[in-house]
Write a protein that holds these residues in place. Structure first.
Motif, PDB file in Angstrom:
ATOM      1  N   GLN A  35       1.100  -1.146   0.379  1.00 50.97           N
ATOM      2  CA  GLN A  35      -0.357  -0.332   0.059  1.00 50.97           C
ATOM      3  C   GLN A  35       0.378   1.369   0.011  1.00 50.97           C
ATOM      4  OE1 GLN A  35      -2.033  -0.935   3.394  1.00 50.97           O
ATOM      5  NE2 GLN A  35      -4.257  -1.220   2.357  1.00 50.97           N
ATOM      6  N   LYS A  36       1.993   1.658   0.451  1.00 51.53           N
ATOM      7  CA  LYS A  36       2.885   2.451   0.572  1.00 51.53           C
ATOM      8  C   LYS A  36       3.595   2.887  -0.443  1.00 51.53           C
ATOM      9  CE  LYS A  36       4.490   1.412   5.379  1.00 51.53           C
ATOM     10  NZ  LYS A  36       5.644   1.289   6.372  1.00 51.53           N
ATOM     11  N   GLN A  37       3.579   1.185  -1.413  1.00 50.37           N
ATOM     12  CA  GLN A  37       4.731   1.532  -3.025  1.00 50.37           C
ATOM     13  C   GLN A  37       3.282   2.286  -3.811  1.00 50.37           C
ATOM     14  OE1 GLN A  37       6.767   3.170  -4.019  1.00 50.37           O
ATOM     15  NE2 GLN A  37       8.293   1.894  -4.341  1.00 50.37           N
ATOM     16  N   ARG A  38       2.130   1.894  -3.139  1.00 49.76           N
ATOM     17  CA  ARG A  38       0.326   2.791  -4.251  1.00 49.76           C
ATOM     18  C   ARG A  38       0.494   3.513  -3.909  1.00 49.76           C
ATOM     19  NH1 ARG A  38      -2.891  -1.805  -6.126  1.00 49.76           N
ATOM     20  NH2 ARG A  38      -1.653  -3.778  -5.701  1.00 49.76           N
ATOM     21  N   VAL A  39       0.942   4.252  -3.193  1.00 49.13           N
ATOM     22  CA  VAL A  39       1.246   5.273  -2.430  1.00 49.13           C
ATOM     23  C   VAL A  39       2.385   6.762  -3.454  1.00 49.13           C
ATOM     24  CG1 VAL A  39       1.111   7.536  -1.041  1.00 49.13           C
ATOM     25  CG2 VAL A  39      -0.304   5.736  -0.459  1.00 49.13           C
ATOM     26  N   GLY A  40       3.294   5.897  -3.763  1.00 50.23           N
ATOM     27  CA  GLY A  40       4.710   6.401  -4.148  1.00 50.23           C
ATOM     28  C   GLY A  40       4.062   6.817  -5.300  1.00 50.23           C
ATOM     29  N   ILE A  41       3.334   5.443  -5.894  1.00 54.71           N
ATOM     30  CA  ILE A  41       3.567   4.988  -7.399  1.00 54.71           C
ATOM     31  C   ILE A  41       2.463   6.341  -7.690  1.00 54.71           C
ATOM     32  CG2 ILE A  41       2.491   4.248  -9.282  1.00 54.71           C
ATOM     33  CD1 ILE A  41       3.801   2.007  -8.160  1.00 54.71           C
ATOM     34  N   ALA A  42       1.667   6.895  -7.568  1.00 57.47           N
ATOM     35  CA  ALA A  42       0.285   7.966  -7.120  1.00 57.47           C
ATOM     36  C   ALA A  42       0.871   9.340  -7.134  1.00 57.47           C
ATOM     37  CB  ALA A  42      -0.738   7.313  -6.438  1.00 57.47           C
ATOM     38  N   ARG A  43       2.173   9.134  -6.222  1.00 53.96           N
ATOM     39  CA  ARG A  43       2.643  10.700  -5.704  1.00 53.96           C
ATOM     40  C   ARG A  43       3.180  10.912  -6.801  1.00 53.96           C
ATOM     41  NH1 ARG A  43       6.453  11.452  -1.442  1.00 53.96           N
ATOM     42  NH2 ARG A  43       7.703   9.297  -1.893  1.00 53.96           N
ATOM     43  N   ALA A  44       4.085   9.644  -7.425  1.00 57.16           N
ATOM     44  CA  ALA A  44       5.600   9.992  -8.918  1.00 57.16           C
ATOM     45  C   ALA A  44       4.673  10.267  -9.569  1.00 57.16           C
ATOM     46  CB  ALA A  44       5.975   8.441  -8.908  1.00 57.16           C
ATOM     47  N   ILE A  45       2.931   9.649 -10.594  1.00 59.74           N
ATOM     48  CA  ILE A  45       2.673  10.511 -10.934  1.00 59.74           C
ATOM     49  C   ILE A  45       0.924  11.934 -11.207  1.00 59.74           C
ATOM     50  CG2 ILE A  45       2.916   7.805 -11.818  1.00 59.74           C
ATOM     51  CD1 ILE A  45      -0.255   7.371 -11.400  1.00 59.74           C
ATOM     52  N   ALA A  46       1.570  12.141 -10.302  1.00 61.37           N
ATOM     53  CA  ALA A  46       0.431  12.818  -9.982  1.00 61.37           C
ATOM     54  C   ALA A  46       0.298  13.610 -10.940  1.00 61.37           C
ATOM     55  CB  ALA A  46       0.532  13.615  -9.166  1.00 61.37           C
ATOM     56  N   SER A  47       1.534  14.589 -10.702  1.00 60.01           N
ATOM     57  CA  SER A  47       1.226  15.922 -12.157  1.00 60.01           C
ATOM     58  C   SER A  47       1.176  15.553 -13.424  1.00 60.01           C
ATOM     59  CB  SER A  47       2.608  17.269 -11.608  1.00 60.01           C
ATOM     60  OG  SER A  47       4.122  16.221 -11.866  1.00 60.01           O
ATOM     61  N   ARG A  48       1.370  14.368 -13.717  1.00 58.12           N
ATOM     62  CA  ARG A  48       0.916  13.471 -15.211  1.00 58.12           C
ATOM     63  C   ARG A  48       2.312  13.974 -15.848  1.00 58.12           C
ATOM     64  NH1 ARG A  48      -4.274  13.616 -15.488  1.00 58.12           N
ATOM     65  NH2 ARG A  48      -6.456  14.887 -14.616  1.00 58.12           N
ATOM     66  N   PRO A  49       3.572  13.305 -14.910  1.00 51.19           N
ATOM     67  CA  PRO A  49       4.579  13.028 -15.898  1.00 51.19           C
ATOM     68  C   PRO A  49       4.647  11.920 -17.277  1.00 51.19           C
ATOM     69  CG  PRO A  49       4.394  11.748 -14.202  1.00 51.19           C
ATOM     70  CD  PRO A  49       4.165  12.266 -13.860  1.00 51.19           C
ATOM     71  N   SER A  50       5.524  12.126 -17.914  1.00 53.69           N
ATOM     72  CA  SER A  50       5.711  11.959 -19.386  1.00 53.69           C
ATOM     73  C   SER A  50       6.973  10.366 -18.831  1.00 53.69           C
ATOM     74  CB  SER A  50       5.999  12.568 -20.899  1.00 53.69           C
ATOM     75  OG  SER A  50       7.520  12.823 -20.195  1.00 53.69           O
ATOM     76  N   ILE A  51       7.586  10.220 -17.717  1.00 53.58           N
ATOM     77  CA  ILE A  51       8.259   9.189 -17.763  1.00 53.58           C
ATOM     78  C   ILE A  51       8.642   8.854 -16.316  1.00 53.58           C
ATOM     79  CG2 ILE A  51      10.828   9.316 -16.710  1.00 53.58           C
ATOM     80  CD1 ILE A  51      11.608  11.081 -19.878  1.00 53.58           C
ATOM     81  N   LEU A  52       8.860   7.471 -15.570  1.00 54.27           N
ATOM     82  CA  LEU A  52       8.702   7.135 -14.087  1.00 54.27           C
ATOM     83  C   LEU A  52       9.683   6.574 -14.263  1.00 54.27           C
ATOM     84  CD1 LEU A  52       7.441   7.068 -11.429  1.00 54.27           C
ATOM     85  CD2 LEU A  52       5.941   4.904 -12.252  1.00 54.27           C
ATOM     86  N   LEU A  53      11.027   7.027 -13.185  1.00 51.09           N
ATOM     87  CA  LEU A  53      11.482   6.122 -12.241  1.00 51.09           C
ATOM     88  C   LEU A  53      11.639   5.024 -12.125  1.00 51.09           C
ATOM     89  CD1 LEU A  53      14.250   9.090 -12.773  1.00 51.09           C
ATOM     90  CD2 LEU A  53      13.556   7.294 -14.917  1.00 51.09           C
ATOM     91  N   ALA A  54      11.953   4.059 -11.531  1.00 50.89           N
ATOM     92  CA  ALA A  54      11.709   3.084 -10.541  1.00 50.89           C
ATOM     93  C   ALA A  54      12.884   2.570 -10.111  1.00 50.89           C
ATOM     94  CB  ALA A  54      10.129   1.742 -10.360  1.00 50.89           C
ATOM     95  N   ASP A  55      13.137   2.666  -8.935  1.00 51.92           N
ATOM     96  CA  ASP A  55      14.359   2.269  -8.258  1.00 51.92           C
ATOM     97  C   ASP A  55      14.345   1.368  -6.997  1.00 51.92           C
ATOM     98  OD1 ASP A  55      16.965   1.950  -7.971  1.00 51.92           O
ATOM     99  OD2 ASP A  55      17.272   4.060  -6.939  1.00 51.92           O
ATOM    100  N   GLU A  56      15.010   0.046  -7.863  1.00 53.64           N
ATOM    101  CA  GLU A  56      14.445  -1.361  -6.861  1.00 53.64           C
ATOM    102  C   GLU A  56      13.328  -0.745  -5.745  1.00 53.64           C
ATOM    103  OE1 GLU A  56      16.248  -3.423  -6.994  1.00 53.64           O
ATOM    104  OE2 GLU A  56      18.100  -2.703  -6.848  1.00 53.64           O
ATOM    105  N   ALA A  57      11.994  -0.564  -6.876  1.00 56.78           N
ATOM    106  CA  ALA A  57      10.324  -0.311  -6.239  1.00 56.78           C
ATOM    107  C   ALA A  57       9.910  -1.293  -5.961  1.00 56.78           C
ATOM    108  CB  ALA A  57       9.769   0.468  -7.871  1.00 56.78           C
ATOM    109  N   THR A  58      10.568  -2.320  -5.651  1.00 53.04           N
ATOM    110  CA  THR A  58      10.009  -4.057  -5.330  1.00 53.04           C
ATOM    111  C   THR A  58      10.279  -4.723  -4.691  1.00 53.04           C
ATOM    112  OG1 THR A  58      10.506  -5.483  -7.094  1.00 53.04           O
ATOM    113  CG2 THR A  58       8.432  -4.084  -7.118  1.00 53.04           C
ATOM    114  N   SER A  59      12.334  -3.948  -3.923  1.00 51.34           N
ATOM    115  CA  SER A  59      12.766  -4.375  -3.538  1.00 51.34           C
ATOM    116  C   SER A  59      13.088  -4.866  -1.855  1.00 51.34           C
ATOM    117  CB  SER A  59      14.620  -3.753  -4.053  1.00 51.34           C
ATOM    118  OG  SER A  59      14.780  -4.086  -4.930  1.00 51.34           O
ATOM    119  N   ALA A  60      11.934  -3.932  -1.175  1.00 50.36           N
ATOM    120  CA  ALA A  60      11.605  -3.908  -0.432  1.00 50.36           C
ATOM    121  C   ALA A  60       9.948  -5.064   0.501  1.00 50.36           C
ATOM    122  CB  ALA A  60      10.932  -2.794   0.543  1.00 50.36           C
ATOM    123  N   LEU A  61       9.555  -5.258  -1.436  1.00 48.57           N
ATOM    124  CA  LEU A  61       8.064  -6.643  -1.135  1.00 48.57           C
ATOM    125  C   LEU A  61       8.511  -8.552  -0.985  1.00 48.57           C
ATOM    126  CD1 LEU A  61       6.401  -3.573  -3.042  1.00 48.57           C
ATOM    127  CD2 LEU A  61       6.966  -4.001  -0.929  1.00 48.57           C
TER     128      LEU A  61
END
Ligand code: ADP
Ligand code: ADP
Length: 236
Positions: A149-175
């Protein structure tokens, strides 16, 4: 079209004491197309994180050039760089949420900083909370959320301003493995449904197999192999 292009990018960190600092990147050439999911894989210390951070200007190359949509990232004035960063979201292994803020506040804050009006923020945050599957959690604080759920918040925050690029740095490594699959699926929806180009840094081969269209393998700061995922990973 080409979204990200690195040409001859090298990075040597400043020395902590005597002698030269670490050569984190060595003469990297890389081209990432608009709309693809590109994987950067390699062991810890290979330079993946440094490479990712040269794309949004968090690290400055010692030499070489980074173009984002044809713009030379490291030639930008500070104000232009801030603007470019609004077009590039980032998610992190440890989520980097504000612990004292609610889910709503975590997603809303960058929009507020970017100058969005409150009613536009409320509409956008509501939409994002639904998109990432956190309906009903708007008032929850991070300590009451699971890792996924925390990473879902992280993703929502990252795409909030409608970026064209998303950089994911070991986004699943703690899961855990099941949650990893869910977050990979969410990132795939971000790519497919929102058309966001994603660069995924990971040391987890399973993740890159499940998500990436093309990959580059980094070793000691150099790209040792790159191409379509099935070709690259077919080799021993
Ligand atoms: P990876 O993400 O693949 O684990 P990094 O990009 O974090 O690799 O690190 C690449 C190399 O650069 C390593 O030798 C690491 O110790 C070094 N390094 C990373 N960040 C810094 C820094 N801020 N200062 C000095 N050296 C660093
Ligand atoms: P903080 O405690 O740092 O203010 P919060 O996450 O509680 O952080 O809230 C951040 C901002 O978002 C505040 O201005 C708050 O009033 C507003 N806010 C929080 N939740 C909602 C919500 N569900 N709908 C509309 N506004 C909200």
């Amino acid at each position: 079209t080409e979204r990200i292009r690195l040409t001859g990018v090298s990075k040597r960190y400043a020395s902590a004491g005597r002698g030269p600092g670490a050569l984190a990147l060595h003469d990297i050439d890389l081209s990432i197309a608009a709309g693809e999911i590109y994987g950067l894989i390699g062991r810890s210390g290979a330079g993946k994180s440094t490479l990712l951070r040269t794309i949004n200007g968090l690290e400055t190359p010692t030499s070489g050039q980074v173009l984002v949509d044809g713009v030379d990232v490291h030639a930008l004035a500070p104000r232009e760089l801030r603007e470019l960063r609004h077009g590039i979201g980032m998610v992190f292994q440890q989520f980097n949420l504000w612990g004292s803020r609610t889910v709503y506040g975590n997603i809303a804050t960058p929009l507020k900083v970017a100058g969005w009006k409150d009613d536009a923020i409320a509409a956008r945050v509501g939409e994002l909370i639904d998109f990432v599957g956190l309906g009903g959690k708007a008032f929850a604080r991070p300590r009451h959320l699971s890792g996924g759920q925390k990473q879902r918040v992280g993703i929502a925050r990252a795409i909030a301003s409608r970026p064209s690029i998303l950089l994911a740095d070991e986004a699943t490594s703690a899961l855990d493995p099941q949650t990893t699959v869910e977050i990979v699926e969410l990132l795939r929806s971000v790519n497919r449904e929102l058309g966001i180009t994603i660069v995924v840094v990971t040391h987890e081969m399973d993740v890159v197999k499940r998500i990436a269209d093309r990959v580059a393998i980094l070793s000691e700061g150099a790209v040792v192999e790159s191409g379509e995922i099935h070709q690259v990973l077919a080799h021993p």
